[in-house]
Write an enzyme that holds these catalytic residues in place. Sequence first.
Site, PDB file in Angstrom:
ATOM      1  N   HIS A  57       0.804  -1.278  -0.032  1.00 11.18           N
ATOM      2  CA  HIS A  57       0.020  -0.070   0.042  1.00 11.18           C
ATOM      3  C   HIS A  57       0.950   1.401   0.010  1.00 11.18           C
ATOM      4  O   HIS A  57       1.759   1.264   0.596  1.00 11.18           O
ATOM      5  CB  HIS A  57      -0.701  -0.132   1.287  1.00 11.18           C
ATOM      6  N   ASP A  74      -2.841   9.191   3.509  1.00 13.74           N
ATOM      7  CA  ASP A  74      -3.231   7.591   3.467  1.00 13.74           C
ATOM      8  C   ASP A  74      -4.580   7.788   2.781  1.00 13.74           C
ATOM      9  O   ASP A  74      -5.515   8.232   3.122  1.00 13.74           O
ATOM     10  CB  ASP A  74      -3.255   6.950   4.662  1.00 13.74           C
ATOM     11  N   CYS A 125      -3.998   3.337  -4.878  1.00 12.70           N
ATOM     12  CA  CYS A 125      -3.525   4.111  -3.788  1.00 12.70           C
ATOM     13  C   CYS A 125      -2.370   4.838  -4.415  1.00 12.70           C
ATOM     14  O   CYS A 125      -1.963   6.296  -4.114  1.00 12.70           O
ATOM     15  CB  CYS A 125      -2.741   3.362  -2.663  1.00 12.70           C
TER      16      CYS A 125
END
Length: 206
Positions: A57, A74, A125
Amino acid sequence: MAEGGSSEEELRAIVRDLAVTPFFLGTFDKRFPGFISSQRITCAVVNTAGRETGGVHWLAMAWNPRSKTFYMFDPFGFSDSKLKQVYSFEYEGLLRRSAIASTPDRCVTLAKSNETIQGPNSAACGLFCCMFLHAFVNWPDNPFNHNPTMGPLKSVPNYKLYDPTVQHVLWENQEKLYKFLEKNSAYFRAHAAAIKTRTAFNKLKQ
């Protein structure tokens, strides 16, 4: 991350198109040392896993020395405990090293995204991180929202990440992300079909 998500080379190419490169330290795995001896705005894309795993991630991190603010972005908006639980990722060490090396009083302000803009099964992401860094280098005092880059995205509370009633909001965010990159990144335009396949909204379900 060849089958899903974004590679380091891809992220660096997009960052270059977005004119972030003069402030960009690079892409790193979980061993990112922090912003050391930096007296100007600077930023990085950091993976929660070791490079040897292929990556899990992507997060974006940025340093604004004027306000002594350490930004951590994030796209899922996970809490510190959730980052540790899901990814075994902790950033206290690199934050501490950044504080020690970059400020006379060894004190920084942590500004962290705490709401969700990315769908739970999306593999975009890294692309969202590039978008955030574009906002940061242009509006370093207010990169999360209220700027032309990130402002159009709508966030939802993290606890609603899997809530069926907000999935359309998160899907729309990803469409806005793609449109932003189509407008601003020649690399993305040249590889759009492949990138969209690897970062699809439901990629993690495939």
